[in-house]
Structures are given as C-alpha cells and as structure tokens.
Design an enzyme around this catalytic site. Structure first.
Site, PDB file in Angstrom:
ATOM      1  N   SER A 112       5.740  86.020  41.714  1.00  0.00           N
ATOM      2  CA  SER A 112       4.551  85.675  40.929  1.00  0.00           C
ATOM      3  C   SER A 112       3.276  85.600  41.758  1.00  0.00           C
ATOM      4  CB  SER A 112       4.763  84.333  40.221  1.00  0.00           C
ATOM      5  OG  SER A 112       5.768  84.435  39.249  1.00  0.00           O
ATOM      6  N   GLU A 236       1.420  57.309  36.645  1.00  0.00           N
ATOM      7  CA  GLU A 236       2.413  57.326  35.571  1.00  0.00           C
ATOM      8  C   GLU A 236       3.770  56.819  36.036  1.00  0.00           C
ATOM      9  OE1 GLU A 236       3.865  60.427  32.044  1.00  0.00           O
ATOM     10  OE2 GLU A 236       2.716  61.159  33.761  1.00  0.00           O
ATOM     11  N   ASP A 336       9.192  81.043  32.845  1.00  0.00           N
ATOM     12  CA  ASP A 336       9.809  81.538  34.076  1.00  0.00           C
ATOM     13  C   ASP A 336      10.819  80.547  34.637  1.00  0.00           C
ATOM     14  OD1 ASP A 336       9.699  83.312  36.616  1.00  0.00           O
ATOM     15  OD2 ASP A 336       9.105  81.349  37.389  1.00  0.00           O
ATOM     16  N   HIS A 452      14.068  87.384  39.168  1.00  0.00           N
ATOM     17  CA  HIS A 452      13.169  88.203  38.358  1.00  0.00           C
ATOM     18  C   HIS A 452      13.807  89.558  38.077  1.00  0.00           C
ATOM     19  CE1 HIS A 452       9.475  85.873  40.114  1.00  0.00           C
ATOM     20  NE2 HIS A 452      10.243  85.132  39.335  1.00  0.00           N
TER      21      HIS A 452
END
Length: 540
Positions: A112, A236, A336, A452
């Site tokens: 990517s 968080e 992905d 991929h």
C-alpha cells in the site's frame, strides 16, 4: 448482533429459494430487454463534463479488488433483505470506469505504500516507500533526499484549495501518508519506530511530517499514540499503558499543531467531532479517535466513535467553505486489514460502510464541479465461487460438498490464517460457523497474514474530466487525471473553462426498474418467511 442477523438472513434466503421464489418476471425476456434498453438510453445521453473541477475527491478502498466489490454488492443487497447481486452500490452509479495496473516498480504484487505514491503523487515507486521515486531505496534514509515526489493534495493546497484526509486506519498509515509524507520506510510512524542512524541522517517520522510538511485543514482517523510523548495516558484508555503515547523526543505533536494556526480544534470522540463541525470558528480540524486503527464498523460504539460516512460528511462540509474548492482523500482502510486477517465478514462489512461514505459525499457535492474517483490500491487473494444458488448468503456454503465429502464456504482465500488442514483432513463447516463475525475462511496455504493480490483493480469516476478514466491504465495515471481536472501542477495551463455555477447537490440516479424489482424481492421474501412460520405452527 450483526452476525446473528446474517445467520437469520441466510436461513430466510434458503427458505426463500426452497419455495422457488425467484422473481417470476426474470423468466420473461421482456424484463431483461427492458433493463438493457433503460441502461442503453442512459448511456446514449451520457456527455463528458469538459470543464475544470473545483473540487477533487479520491475514495480509496484499501484492498478492494474486483471480487471484493462484487461480494460487497451482494452483502449490501442481502443486508437490505434482497437476493443480493441485483442491488447497486453507490459506486455502481459512476458512469466512467477503467482498470488500474497496481504493480510496484520492484514488486509484481504490491504493497500500500508504493501504490499510494502512484495514485496520489503520479509516480510509481518501490515496495514500502512513500512519497519518493523509485530511485529511493527501502530503509536507506539518505536515499530520501532529492527523490521526494509531491501529491496532488500538496499541489491543491499550493493552489489555494482546502485539503483533508479521512481514514479508518491510523492517519500515519501508508495510504493516507502518501498525501503528505516522504519516507523510505512506511513503518516509521513515530521516532520510536526509527533507527538512530536514520534520525541522525535527518529523516523524520511520519507523524512529525503530518504536521510539518503541509497545512492540512482536516485530519480524521486513528493514530493518537504516535502524536504524544512516551507514557502519556490515552484519554479513552487511561489505564492501558499499551495505548499510551510512544514518542521518545518528548514532543506533543497535537499541541504543536494547535499552536500553528488560528481556528484549530482537536477532538478524540464522536461528540466532540459533531460539536466542532457545528462551530463556524473551527477552520482546521484534527480528530484522532483511537490510539492506532479505528474499530471495525461491526465493533464500533456508535455513540463514541464516528462512522466513515460521518467523518466524510464533516470533512466535506468544512472544506466546502473555501470558495476556491478542496481536495479530499477518503480511505476505507480496514477492508484490507479484514482480508489480511482472513476474516471476510470484517472486510466486506467495512466495504459496505465505505460505499455508504461514497453515497454521503455524492449527496453533498455536485458532479458539475466535483470530480470524484473511487479505486483500490491493490487486490487480495480473496475469491468466492462454488456455484451457490442466487440468494445464498455471501458467507454461506456451496450447495455440494467437496471431493473429501465435506462442506466448504463460497468465500475462500488463496493463503492466510484460515489454513486448517490437519494430517490431510479438512473440517466440515456449518452455516453457524461460516456466518460468525470472526470466522476465518479456509485458505490453501498457511500464513499468519493473508497477502495482497496482483491483479488489476477498478477505477470509477464521475464529474469534470471523468471521461478520461478509460481503458487499462498504469496506477499513477489516476493522479494525473485529478491534477489535470483541477488545473494543478504540472497542468496549470490546462485550458479548461471553470465549472458552471451550480449550487444544488447531486444525488445518485436511481433506476426505477431496479427500485421496483427490489420492492418485489422484499415482498416475496416476506411471503416465504410467513409460509415457513405457518408450516411450523401447523406441525407443532
């Protein structure tokens, strides 16, 4: 919850088929001839928009190969109570399409990072490198300098447009980083991820480049931990040290960004995002909603975490304030990651959410002045087959067993963590197992992470100069189409007239025949379910 719904859907659709309730009208050639005629009438009226584009939007479905697009279409339809394949995606309404060759300069099957450099910067690059030409070498810091290439987003900002990045991954991840970063290692998220030699040679981590390389007006996604000094508690998850800041240089990049410009706002939850989006004083917005990646949509807390569609809407509305237009990059990044995990349920539900973001942007923009492109960076070794009956859950089983006498799912992977062969034996798969959210489809080759695929991926286009998207193209062509349409470098002398002044938003064109057919399918499915319930009551 959604997994239970898919199982119920699977049961209902199998009942649906057992009663023979395939749409009767589809048996008549008139039905198909009429559908084709309507599509032909639309095609004959299609005219290219020959002006320049005020706004540029690139939607990137990470890993969204053509098989994933088709499976997403089926899932979207089935989640709506339909058989599946006949239901259009939002991207299906885009009139111009092409295929993109995704290889990296040095890899036949790409990653990517190199692909992001191609479709964002217009230059093909090497595996694992971002924003640098193929003259740069992976992990060699000193090969960065002098080999930088700049994104269309960078050029749009230089031309006076507002710019934004939206993703469901960390904002420092390979795809979004292609809009602003130059690095020979895609994994250099913070200085803590870099060797000391690279730091000494002057290379910068990706998070630092996020705030220093260019003025980005909207930044929305994950990646909090890479912005804060080591040990900084996460707001968080304050009790989880694994989610704390990781930077070794003691820099607080969020505070630095806030101090750089007027009208800045930082948010880290949905409520803060919505408040900021309503504040006209906010001109630049950074929202980091998780320490690393954002949650998969099926696990998302809808009150705490924004959806991709919500982030897209906020970005479009804020960026649209600029009368000179905007450039926006939107990534459905966890498609992905669901595939890498060998978990098709996660990948495909992320893709459905991605399509909803496309629909939202289409409602908020006008194709007369906005060029919107949708594509993928690469595909995956994901396939579905098995001669399944129409209406079978996309996560369901093939109708016949394999030669080993055992069932198998329609969806399979060429490699990945779903490999289950044990002493030559393969387990049976049940409907309940295959419909589970976390079920890993069987794979032919054992790998900890599925890989991929190397095949071409689709490009969908709508708006000014969208007709230039045609045929089979190298992936870097995408950036050049967008730069030309926006009259950006190196096409500032594009010779295109400005777009007409249109204020009304455009919405996807709905085919009335398709809509009516979907209504009929829903009614037929309801009848089938009622018949089953009635039969069960009689038997009991």
């Amino acid at each position: 919850m959604q997994g239970d719904w898919v199982l119920l859907l699977l049961l209902g659709l199998r009942i649906h088929l057992s009663f023979g309730v395939i749409p009767v009208e589809e048996e008549n050639p008139v039905f198909w001839n009429q559908k084709a005629k309507e599509a032909l009438d639309v095609a004959k009226k299609l005219q290219p928009i020959q002006t320049s584009a005020k706004n540029l939007i690139l939607f990137l479905g990470d890993g969204m190969g053509v098989p994933t697009v088709t499976a997403t279409r089926i899932l979207k339809g089935q989640l709506g109570g339909h058989l599946g394949p006949e239901t259009p995606l939002a991207m299906d309404h885009f009139p111009f399409t092409a295929l993109s060759k995704t290889y990296n300069v040095d890899r036949q099957v790409p990653d990517s990072a190199g692909t992001a450099t191609a479709y964002l910067c217009g230059v093909k690059a090497n595996y694992k490198t971002i924003g640098v030409s193929a003259a740069a070498r992976f992990n060699q810091c000193n090969s960065t300098f002098g080999n930088e290439v700049f994104s269309v987003m960078h050029r749009a900002k230089k031309a006076g447009k507002s710019v934004g990045v939206v993703t469901t991954t960390r904002v420092q991840h390979a795809s979004p980083a292609g809009t602003y970063a130059h690095t020979v290692n895609r994994d250099w998220y913070s200085d803590a991820d870099m060797p000391s030699s690279a730091l000494q040679e002057g290379c910068k981590d990706i998070a630092t480049q996020l705030i220093s390389n260019m003025d980005i007006d909207v930044i929305l996604g994950g990646g909090r931990k890479f912005m804060f000094p080591k040990g900084t508690p996460d707001p968080e998850y304050p009790g989880d040290s694994d989610q704390s800041g990781v930077r070794l240089d003691s820099r607080n990049l969020v505070e630095e960004w806030l101090a750089k410009y007027q009208g800045t706002r930082y948010v880290w939850n949905r409520e803060q995002l919505m408040q900021a989006s309503q504040d006209p004083a906010v001109t630049r917005l950074m929202g980091l909603f998780e320490p690393t990646e954002m949650k998969y949509d099926v696990n998302r807390n809808a009150s705490a975490d924004p959806s991709l569609a919500e982030m897209t809407e906020v970005a479009v509305r804020l960026l649209s304030r600029n009368p000179q237009g905007f450039y926006l990059f939107v990534e459905g990044g966890r498609i992905d990651q669901g595939h890498h995990a060998g978990t098709a349920y996660l990948a495909l539900t992320e893709a459905v959410m991605f399509d909803s973001a496309i629909e939202k942007a289409s409602q908020l923009t006008n194709e007369k002045d906005t060029l919107t492109l949708i594509t993928a960076d690469h595909s995956h070794v994901f396939a579905f087959g098995g001669y399944t009956l129409r209406g079978t859950s996309i996560f369901g089983l093939a109708p016949l067993n394999a030669q080993d006498g055992k069932s198998y799912t329609s969806i399979l992977y060429g490699n990945g963590p779903g490999y289950v062969l044990n002493s030559g034996n393969r387990p049976n798969v049940t409907d309940a197992e295959s419909g589970d959210v976390n079920y890993k489809q069987q794979a032919a080759v054992p790998l900890s992470s599925e890989t991929h695929g190397g095949e071409d991926v689709a490009i969908f286009a709508r708006g000014p100069q969208a007709h230039l998207v045609h045929g089979v193209q190298e992936q870097n062509y995408i950036a050049h189409v967008m730069a030309f349409a926006g009259c950006l470098e190196p096409y500032t002398d594009c010779g295109l007239a400005p777009p007409a002044d249109e204020n009304r938003p455009t919405t996807p064109v709905q085919n009335s025949a398709i809509t009516m057919n979907n209504v009929l399918l829903s009614l037929q499915l309801l009848v089938s379910m009622l018949l089953l319930v009635g039969t069960a009551l009689v038997v009991s």
